[in-house]
Design a protein around this motif. Structure first.
Motif, PDB file in Angstrom:
ATOM      1  N   SER A  90       0.849  -1.229   0.126  1.00 35.05           N
ATOM      2  CA  SER A  90      -0.177   0.029   0.022  1.00 35.05           C
ATOM      3  C   SER A  90       0.891   1.223  -0.200  1.00 35.05           C
ATOM      4  O   SER A  90       2.023   1.372   0.595  1.00 35.05           O
ATOM      5  N   TYR A  99      -1.385   4.747   3.627  1.00 39.55           N
ATOM      6  CA  TYR A  99      -1.622   3.446   3.954  1.00 39.55           C
ATOM      7  C   TYR A  99      -0.407   2.640   4.061  1.00 39.55           C
ATOM      8  O   TYR A  99      -0.783   1.345   4.294  1.00 39.55           O
ATOM      9  N   ASP A 128     -10.108  -3.224   4.434  1.00 46.10           N
ATOM     10  CA  ASP A 128     -10.779  -2.805   2.870  1.00 46.10           C
ATOM     11  C   ASP A 128     -11.776  -1.763   3.194  1.00 46.10           C
ATOM     12  O   ASP A 128     -12.618  -1.659   2.275  1.00 46.10           O
ATOM     13  N   HIS A 129     -11.682  -1.012   4.292  1.00 40.38           N
ATOM     14  CA  HIS A 129     -12.946  -0.083   4.531  1.00 40.38           C
ATOM     15  C   HIS A 129     -12.473   1.289   4.771  1.00 40.38           C
ATOM     16  O   HIS A 129     -13.231   2.253   5.298  1.00 40.38           O
ATOM     17  N   VAL A 130     -10.994   1.669   4.480  1.00 41.95           N
ATOM     18  CA  VAL A 130     -10.356   3.047   4.884  1.00 41.95           C
ATOM     19  C   VAL A 130      -9.999   3.696   3.731  1.00 41.95           C
ATOM     20  O   VAL A 130      -9.345   4.728   4.021  1.00 41.95           O
ATOM     21  N   GLY A 131     -10.471   3.373   2.478  1.00 40.61           N
ATOM     22  CA  GLY A 131     -10.023   4.288   1.298  1.00 40.61           C
ATOM     23  C   GLY A 131      -8.808   3.722   0.606  1.00 40.61           C
ATOM     24  O   GLY A 131      -8.427   4.249  -0.640  1.00 40.61           O
ATOM     25  N   ASP A 132      -8.304   2.788   0.944  1.00 41.05           N
ATOM     26  CA  ASP A 132      -6.987   2.015   0.218  1.00 41.05           C
ATOM     27  C   ASP A 132      -7.699   1.351  -1.184  1.00 41.05           C
ATOM     28  O   ASP A 132      -8.774   0.976  -1.149  1.00 41.05           O
ATOM     29  N   ASP A 133      -6.629   1.276  -1.938  1.00 34.69           N
ATOM     30  CA  ASP A 133      -7.000   0.378  -3.218  1.00 34.69           C
ATOM     31  C   ASP A 133      -7.404  -0.951  -2.967  1.00 34.69           C
ATOM     32  O   ASP A 133      -6.666  -1.815  -2.144  1.00 34.69           O
ATOM     33  N   THR A 192      -6.618   9.521   8.764  1.00 38.00           N
ATOM     34  CA  THR A 192      -6.597   8.444   7.517  1.00 38.00           C
ATOM     35  C   THR A 192      -5.481   7.724   7.761  1.00 38.00           C
ATOM     36  O   THR A 192      -4.311   8.016   7.488  1.00 38.00           O
TER      37      THR A 192
END
Length: 229
Positions: free
Chosen positions: A11, A15, A22-27, A218
């Motif tokens: 990441s 990140y 999978d819920h924090v805005g990362d790809d 974030t």
């Protein structure tokens, strides 16, 4: 039982690098690659790792096999299924891994301030007992989390958490009201008859080896995993 750090993944900022949330805005593809890498290092099938849609509740779910996606609206998982790994995601909250190897029952719980206040751990232990565990046979590992010396909260909040989770109220290094969720959980577990308890003392707020929502806003999520071989 194992806890991850933020190192060793794919990441990008903010990140970097081993984000498993999978819920924090990362790809999404990068998170999936990180999760596959985790499974490979542990010798697990990625499909045999069960994740949660954590909502700071006291909901406990029993699982008996692989899931198509995260178990919805729950903050603890319990299983008797061998080879099935239970995962908890955190970035300051306390990851709690529980195992009764004698009776073949394990659990993973997300004990944030609200979940801990509202009894996620007693409910998890009770569900383990329903499935055959005994408190005296349960081993518990509390992972890296926000420490009392850095977890500053309003005085009213500290008093409220202390009322429901005795032993958690403290003073920070700055002398302000704070809470130490791990300390409260240790006392609570001992009151439930669970005495084989270990706690990793590292503080996610101050230790940059870990993701910290309080420090960074974030950010990613590290994980704790437990499974019966």
């Amino acid at each position: 039982m194992v806890f991850t750090t933020r190192a060793g993944g794919a990441s990008s900022s903010p990140y970097e690098s081993f984000n498993l949330g999978d819920h924090v805005g990362d790809d999404a593809g990068t998170v999936a690659a990180n999760r596959d890498r985790l499974a490979g290092v542990l010798g697990l099938d990625p499909g045999e790792i069960v994740w949660m849609e954590q909502v700071h509740s006291n909901n406990v779910a029993v699982v008996d096999g692989p899931q198509a996606g995260p178990v919805e609206t729950t903050d603890a998982l319990v299983t008797t299924r061998r080879g099935l790994a239970l995962a908890v995601l955190v970035a300051d909250c306390v990851p709690v891994l529980l195992a009764d190897h004698t009776h073949g029952v394990i659990a993973a719980a997300h004990a944030g301030r609200m979940g801990a206040r509202n009894g996620i751990i007693p409910r998890t232990v009770a569900k383990m007992v329903e499935l055959g565990a005994t408190p005296g046979s349960i081993q518990v590992l509390l992972g890296p989390a926000a420490s009392g010396r850095n977890y500053e909260v309003p005085a009213e909040m500290a008093a409220d958490v202390e009322k429901h989770l005795p032993g958690s109220r403290t003073r920070t290094e700055q002398g302000t009201p704070g809470i130490d969720v791990r300390a409260g959980l240790v006392r609570q577990l001992m009151g439930l008859g669970v005495t084989a308890i270990e706690a990793d003392p590292r503080c996610t707020i101050e230790d940059t080896d870990f993701f910290s929502h309080r420090r960074e806003g974030t950010t990613g999520r590290q994980a704790g995993l437990v499974w019966l071989p």
